[in-house]
Write an enzyme that holds these catalytic residues in place. Structure first.
Site, short mmCIF file in Angstrom:
data_model
loop_
_atom_site.label_atom_id
_atom_site.label_comp_id
_atom_site.label_asym_id
_atom_site.label_seq_id
_atom_site.Cartn_x
_atom_site.Cartn_y
_atom_site.Cartn_z
NE ARG A 11 39.47 -17.88 -119.66
CZ ARG A 11 38.87 -17.29 -120.69
NH1 ARG A 11 37.66 -16.77 -120.55
NH2 ARG A 11 39.45 -17.24 -121.87
NE ARG A 25 39.51 -13.49 -118.15
CZ ARG A 25 39.30 -13.67 -119.44
NH1 ARG A 25 38.18 -13.26 -120.00
NH2 ARG A 25 40.22 -14.25 -120.18
NE ARG A 72 43.26 -16.40 -124.60
CZ ARG A 72 42.65 -15.92 -123.50
NH1 ARG A 72 43.30 -15.87 -122.36
NH2 ARG A 72 41.41 -15.51 -123.56
#
Ligand code: AP5
Length: 213
Positions: free
Chosen positions: A156, A123, A167
């Site tokens: 990120r 990503r 997470r």
């Protein structure tokens, strides 16, 4: 139309929220994007949230509930909205009900944990406008800059593999019970988040149309 998007981190909530928003002309409200904007702007909330978000931990319920209450009071939410990343805990879902918000459906994008870890490593995000890309599945034109605003794309901080695993644990323990919460209300719809992005988009739209009939 008031839709909640559920799913593990990296399942594709933000990606599908963008598609739904364009098709139905309703705003996407992403608590993750709101918190990252607060960090970027150096606000008090941003300072409190930064270490939590970077470690893959949830920001306290009362903080995000307050943010959502203010945001939903804005005029552009009058005809509906997509909630991306909220609620994430049962108390957050209960708070939404207490605000008088009656949601139509909770759409959960289902992706296996192994696939999530693979996706997160590719990503890339735009720090200026929040657009999300993937080096293989959704590249920007040159894979370095945002197509929308030309800013340099970044990785990120919470996409580090160890943080992604934390997470995922938080998701399974704290957020996944929301599927039963909305399932009991007859509002849960599940969509398989397939590797082919266009197929996931097609399945998402089909699920929405079928549910709303
Ligand atoms: P948030 O920003 O909401 O992160 P998240 O839920 O972990 O979800 P992501 O944004 O990581 O992923 P996504 O599902 O949107 O996937 P995407 O479309 O980008 O929250 C971040 C943090 O903020 C939290 O950890 C927490 O600290 C805090 N926070 C936020 N809300 C909170 C709340 N309510 N309460 C407390 N704390 C809160 O897709 C991922 C990648 O895969 C992209 O590169 C994309 O291009 C690609 N992709 C997408 N779909 C496909 C597909 N079908 N095939 C192949 N690739 C795909």
């Amino acid at each position: 139309m008031k839709i909640i998007l559920l799913g593990a981190p990296g399942a594709g909530k933000g990606t599908q929220a963008e598609n739904i928003s364009k098709k139905y002309n309703i705003p996407t409200i992403s608590t993750g994007n709101m918190i990252r904007a607060a960090i970027h702007n150096g606000t008090e909330l941003g300072k409190q949230a930064e270490s939590l978000i970077n470690a893959g931990k949830l920001v306290p319920d009362e903080v995000v509930i307050g943010m959502i209450r203010e945001r939903l009071a804005e005029d552009d939410c009058n005809n509906g909205f997509i909630l991306d990343g909220f609620p994430r805990t049962i108390p957050q879902a209960e708070a939404l009900g207490k605000m008088g918000v009656e949601i139509d459906m909770a759409l959960s994008i289902e992706v296996a944990d192994e696939e999530i870890v693979k996706r997160m490593s590719g990503r890339r995000v735009c720090p200026a406008c929040g657009m999300t890309y993937h080096v293989d599945f959704k590249p920007s034109t040159d894979n370095k800059h945002c197509d929308a605003c030309q800013a340099d794309l970044i990785i990120r901080k919470d996409d580090e593999p160890a943080t992604v695993l934390d997470r995922l644990n938080t998701y399974h323990e704290t957020t996944e019970p929301l599927k039963a919460f909305y399932g009991e209300q007859g509002k849960l719809v599940m969509v398989e988040g397939r590797e082919e992005l266009a197929e996931t988009t097609k399945a998402t739209f089909e699920a929405i149309e079928a549910f709303l009939k």
